[in-house]
Design a protein around this motif. Structure first.
Motif, PDB file in Angstrom:
ATOM      1  N   ALA A 114       0.717  -1.308  -0.085  1.00 53.77           N
ATOM      2  CA  ALA A 114      -0.042  -0.086   0.136  1.00 53.77           C
ATOM      3  C   ALA A 114       0.907   1.136  -0.085  1.00 53.77           C
ATOM      4  O   ALA A 114       0.358   2.252  -0.508  1.00 53.77           O
ATOM      5  CB  ALA A 114      -1.149   0.025   1.101  1.00 53.77           C
ATOM      6  N   GLY A 115       2.038   1.247   0.601  1.00 50.09           N
ATOM      7  CA  GLY A 115       2.944   2.291   0.768  1.00 50.09           C
ATOM      8  C   GLY A 115       3.541   2.732  -0.754  1.00 50.09           C
ATOM      9  O   GLY A 115       3.726   3.728  -1.110  1.00 50.09           O
ATOM     10  N   GLU A 116       3.830   1.535  -1.236  1.00 50.98           N
ATOM     11  CA  GLU A 116       4.450   1.665  -2.810  1.00 50.98           C
ATOM     12  C   GLU A 116       3.533   2.209  -3.600  1.00 50.98           C
ATOM     13  O   GLU A 116       3.827   3.077  -4.437  1.00 50.98           O
ATOM     14  CB  GLU A 116       4.884   0.244  -2.967  1.00 50.98           C
ATOM     15  N   GLU A 117       2.149   1.820  -3.506  1.00 51.19           N
ATOM     16  CA  GLU A 117       1.088   2.537  -4.427  1.00 51.19           C
ATOM     17  C   GLU A 117       1.152   3.776  -4.131  1.00 51.19           C
ATOM     18  O   GLU A 117       0.820   4.359  -5.077  1.00 51.19           O
ATOM     19  CB  GLU A 117      -0.227   1.715  -4.229  1.00 51.19           C
ATOM     20  N   ALA A 118       0.991   4.258  -3.041  1.00 46.58           N
ATOM     21  CA  ALA A 118       0.658   5.858  -2.610  1.00 46.58           C
ATOM     22  C   ALA A 118       2.030   6.525  -3.254  1.00 46.58           C
ATOM     23  O   ALA A 118       1.623   7.642  -3.781  1.00 46.58           O
ATOM     24  CB  ALA A 118       0.865   6.010  -1.064  1.00 46.58           C
ATOM     25  N   ILE A 119       3.160   6.086  -3.293  1.00 48.63           N
ATOM     26  CA  ILE A 119       4.488   6.596  -3.891  1.00 48.63           C
ATOM     27  C   ILE A 119       4.127   6.600  -5.514  1.00 48.63           C
ATOM     28  O   ILE A 119       4.623   7.739  -5.902  1.00 48.63           O
ATOM     29  CB  ILE A 119       5.951   6.064  -3.221  1.00 48.63           C
TER      30      ILE A 119
END
Length: 295
Positions: A114-119
């Motif tokens: 999820a963090g990667e997707e936000a970035i």
């Protein structure tokens, strides 16, 4: 300016060392600990990613190394991304986990995904570092080794091409300061797959001790982490992440460390020799116990 979050942690502290002295005066380190000490050339900022106003923290920052541990990974990544967008950050290098690229479903992997997707969605340039298990996890065995030279750890059948945190840091430093890494994903490993028993045997050779490995119930690993002060939910999640060493892909070395740094990844023996002093001898432990008893 380069900002390092999680700068006192296993990887963050290595990244600081990798960037200095070349980036002296251009390196900002983020910590929640007012008493944390960093090498000369690093500008310390005391703040909490989860609650502080990050706008001043990111003022003037052009490259960000994001380390977001615990179970607030996705939340913290979203807060960092929002602040980075406002500050005009040009590049984010995120420390993730290898499982993200292999359909891992454990809680920590899901949070990193999820963090990667936000970035990815931020419009900011990005690089994702996805290491396998750290060689430095073997330091958790130091007390057992000193006590009776037996290591109790779960997942005996697991094999991982464990990686030296210093190699992760070398890759991170390159990605933060050099062109050519935008929109790249690097799976960072050591040169060979090792089971827990393999690691214990190699440690024995380096330490000149007759060490033995015994498989433990994963519940024991959870209990140990809780005894160190980790919340039980997080300890359960970390144990599930370690369970992924049973997956075949974690035993497959990659050449990404060499491709980025221009040198081979360190072996587990290399790492153990560099950290030999962090494994106290039984005699040293007994001496400390004797001193404590005499007080």
């Amino acid at each position: 300016m380069i900002l390092i979050t999680g700068a006192t942690g296993t990887v963050g502290s290595e990244v600081v060392k990798a960037l200095l002295p070349a980036q002296a005066g251009h390196l900002r380190v983020l910590t929640r600990d007012p008493g944390a000490v960093f090498p000369s050339g690093a500008q310390k900022v005391v703040a909490d990613v989860g609650s502080s106003n990050l706008t001043p923290v990111l003022d003037g920052v052009r490259a960000l190394f994001s380390i977001t541990p615990g179970l607030n990974i996705a939340e913290h990544d979203h807060r960092l991304v929002a602040a980075a967008q406002r500050a005009g950050v040009e590049r984010i290098v995120k420390l993730s986990v290898r499982n993200v690229g292999h359909d891992g479903a454990d809680p920590i992997t899901a949070l990193h995904r999820a963090g990667e997707e936000a970035i990815r969605d931020s419009g900011i340039g990005w690089t994702f570092l996805r290491p396998t298990a750290f060689m430095s996890n073997a330091l958790n065995w130091a007390g057992m080794i000193a006590a009776d030279q037996v290591v109790y750890a779960p997942f005996a059948a697991g094999r991982a091409a464990v990686v030296d945190p210093a190699d992760i840091a070398a890759v991170a430093a390159a990605c933060l300061t050099q062109d050519g890494h935008n929109h790249r994903v690097y799976e960072l490993t050591g040169p060979e797959p090792l089971s827990p028993a393999d690691q214990v045997a190699l440690l024995g050779e380096v330490l000149w001790r007759d060490l033995r490995y015994v498989e433990a119930d994963p519940a024991g690993m959870v209990a140990q982490m809780v005894s160190y002060g980790m919340p039980e939910e997080q300890a359960q999640a970390v144990t599930e992440l370690f369970r992924s060493t049973l997956e075949p892909y974690n035993s497959e070395p990659t050449g990404d460390v060499a491709a980025v740094t221009g040198r081979p990844a360190h072996s587990f023996t290399d790492w153990a020799k560099a950290h030999r002093a962090e494994f106290p001898s039984p005699e040293a432990v007994q001496d400390v116990a004797t001193i404590e008893e005499s007080r």
